[in-house]
Design a protein around this motif. Structure first.
Motif, PDB file in Angstrom:
ATOM      1  N   ASP A 192       0.803  -1.301   0.054  1.00 24.60           N
ATOM      2  CA  ASP A 192      -0.142  -0.050  -0.002  1.00 24.60           C
ATOM      3  C   ASP A 192       1.048   1.323   0.136  1.00 24.60           C
ATOM      4  O   ASP A 192       1.534   1.614   0.869  1.00 24.60           O
ATOM      5  CB  ASP A 192      -0.892  -0.069   1.296  1.00 24.60           C
TER       6      ASP A 192
ATOM      7  N   THR B 135      -0.446   4.272  -0.964  1.00 32.95           N
ATOM      8  CA  THR B 135      -1.606   5.410  -1.295  1.00 32.95           C
ATOM      9  C   THR B 135      -1.545   6.289  -0.164  1.00 32.95           C
ATOM     10  O   THR B 135      -2.013   7.417  -0.533  1.00 32.95           O
ATOM     11  CB  THR B 135      -3.044   4.635  -1.152  1.00 32.95           C
TER      12      THR B 135
ATOM     13  N   SER C  36      -9.816   0.002  -4.652  1.00 36.51           N
ATOM     14  CA  SER C  36      -8.853  -0.515  -3.664  1.00 36.51           C
ATOM     15  C   SER C  36      -9.033  -0.289  -2.134  1.00 36.51           C
ATOM     16  O   SER C  36      -9.703   0.539  -1.792  1.00 36.51           O
ATOM     17  CB  SER C  36      -7.597   0.351  -3.954  1.00 36.51           C
TER      18      SER C  36
ATOM     19  N   PRO D 116      -7.504  -1.131   1.944  1.00 36.59           N
ATOM     20  CA  PRO D 116      -6.438  -1.733   2.748  1.00 36.59           C
ATOM     21  C   PRO D 116      -6.602  -3.015   3.259  1.00 36.59           C
ATOM     22  O   PRO D 116      -7.672  -3.424   3.403  1.00 36.59           O
ATOM     23  CB  PRO D 116      -6.606  -0.656   3.926  1.00 36.59           C
TER      24      PRO D 116
ATOM     25  N   ARG E 272      -2.382  -3.658   0.279  1.00 33.89           N
ATOM     26  CA  ARG E 272      -3.813  -3.243  -0.550  1.00 33.89           C
ATOM     27  C   ARG E 272      -4.138  -4.049  -1.787  1.00 33.89           C
ATOM     28  O   ARG E 272      -3.227  -4.560  -2.657  1.00 33.89           O
ATOM     29  CB  ARG E 272      -3.659  -1.748  -0.993  1.00 33.89           C
TER      30      ARG E 272
END
Length: 398
Positions: free
Chosen positions: A208, A210, A228, A230, A236
């Motif tokens: 992840d 992001t 998407s 978590p 992710r």
């Protein structure tokens, strides 16, 4: 002869009920729903056996199917005795954000009582199986394929093959938790009725990057939705709608698709092998007949978009656990599942409608259709409607 065979050696189709070991329930299928139901039955002290065709759980290397655990699902897991451990291992999804072309269309913050937990299905199944290992009255037997069910009036005889050896188990009731291709559903002659909603997707798990470790991100782009979510361990999941499965499906292909639509990128070196799947919807009719009931994917195929299938199946198990306990305590007639059939079919139909709406919202769109969809998302994100949207998204209607 295996332990399961030894326990059932006397349970031949012609034996009298009083002369053979009698189970309260035979559960066919040791997926997330079958295992949860077995744990609920064990908590009541009921005598049950779970029969699973696979010799071992799905290998950890394969991508886990479901990850979203909604509040009703978490309550079901708590009733089965694994809720605290699920909370400890899961990531909490506290909010969601919808965007298109880099602009935010809406935000949704979940109240504490309505938060979604993210934990791969295979980990949940492992916790349930560990819990079941501690049970004194319920056992799990793998490598057993059910081939038939005979109704003896006062009980059932479940016929199976245990690694090539015939097996016959007597039980008051049987439950089919054996998935979308359910053999039990076929054995009871239930119809598998298609419902609206069908689409193709690709899915990939990776690190992840992001910067939003507790946020569900939904990109409603003109070429199709990219979602998407978590996951534990700083991971992710990316899911993208496609018109058809790509000819070449690898992490780089999914990453290119995600970047082209959203501008976001992910590390392909840290990614699992992607998978492609078609989301389709069906509901069984009936979901129960005589002394046999269906739960989970055996009873209904729900699009995974929106994360409803596994949670709906757990809710089935909670309802069926109560019905079974009442029937066994009161020596109820064999139509005890009539109310279960009506209520769970109604719940499944609601779920298919919501999932079909989710798929329509994520379909490719251009021009007026795209502008109309984006306007609808903005309206749904207004303060007065956020509560309704939040309850629907987290399956509080279950």
């Amino acid at each position: 002869m295996t332990e399961a065979s030894e326990a059932a050696a006397q349970a031949t189709p012609g034996s009298a009920a009083g002369d053979q070991p009698m189970h309260d329930v035979v559960v066919v299928g040791a997926g997330a729903v079958g295992l949860l139901l077995a744990c609920l039955l064990a908590r009541r002290g009921l005598r049950a056996v779970v029969l699973e065709r696979r010799h071992a759980p799905d290998p950890a290397a394969t991508p886990s199917r479901a990850i979203g655990i909604h509040p009703p699902g978490l309550r079901a897991l708590a009733a089965a005795g694994v809720g605290d451990e699920v909370r400890r291992r899961a990531v909490v999804i506290r909010d969601g954000r919808v965007t298109c072309d880099g602009r935010t269309l809406g935000r949704l913050k979940f109240p504490r009582s309505g938060q979604v937990h993210s934990l791969p299905q295979r980990e949940v199944e492992a916790l349930l199986e560990e819990r079941l290992d501690e049970a004194r009255t319920v056992s799990l037997h793998r490598g057993v394929e059910v081939t038939g069910v005979t109704d003896r009036g006062t009980h059932l005889v479940v016929h199976a093959m245990d690694d090539g050896s015939p097996l016959h188990l007597a039980a008051r009731y049987a439950v089919g938790a054996d998935g979308i291709r359910s053999g039990i559903r076929s054995l009871i002659g239930a119809d598998w009725t298609p419902r609206r909603g069908r689409a193709s997707y690709v899915m990939c798990d990776t690190r992840d990057d992001t910067g939003a470790p507790e946020t569900a991100l939904l990109h409603f782009e003109s070429a199709g939705v990219v979602e998407s979510f978590p996951m534990p361990g700083g991971r992710r999941r990316w899911v993208a709608r496609v018109r058809r499965e790509p000819a070449v499906l690898d992490a780089a292909a999914v990453a290119t698709m995600v970047e082209a639509r959203t501008g976001s990128t992910f590390d392909t070196d840290a990614a699992t092998a992607p998978t492609a799947f078609e989301a389709a919807q069906h509901v069984a009719h009936p979901m129960a007949t005589g002394r046999v009931a269906l739960v989970g994917d055996a009873a209904h195929e729900i699009s995974p978009i929106g994360g409803q299938g596994m949670n709906l199946g757990w809710s089935d198990a909670v309802h069926l656990d109560r019905e079974l306990a009442a029937a066994l305590a009161a020596a109820a007639p064999i139509d005890v599942f009539a109310a279960y059939d009506r209520s769970r079919r109604a719940a499944a139909l609601r779920a298919t409608r919501q999932a079909a709406f989710n798929m329509r919202m994520g379909a490719p769109a251009t021009g007026l259709r795209l502008r109309t969809r984006n306007a609808a998302v903005r309206v749904l994100g207004l303060p007065g409607l956020r509560g309704v949207l939040g309850r629907a998204f987290t399956m509080q209607w279950l």
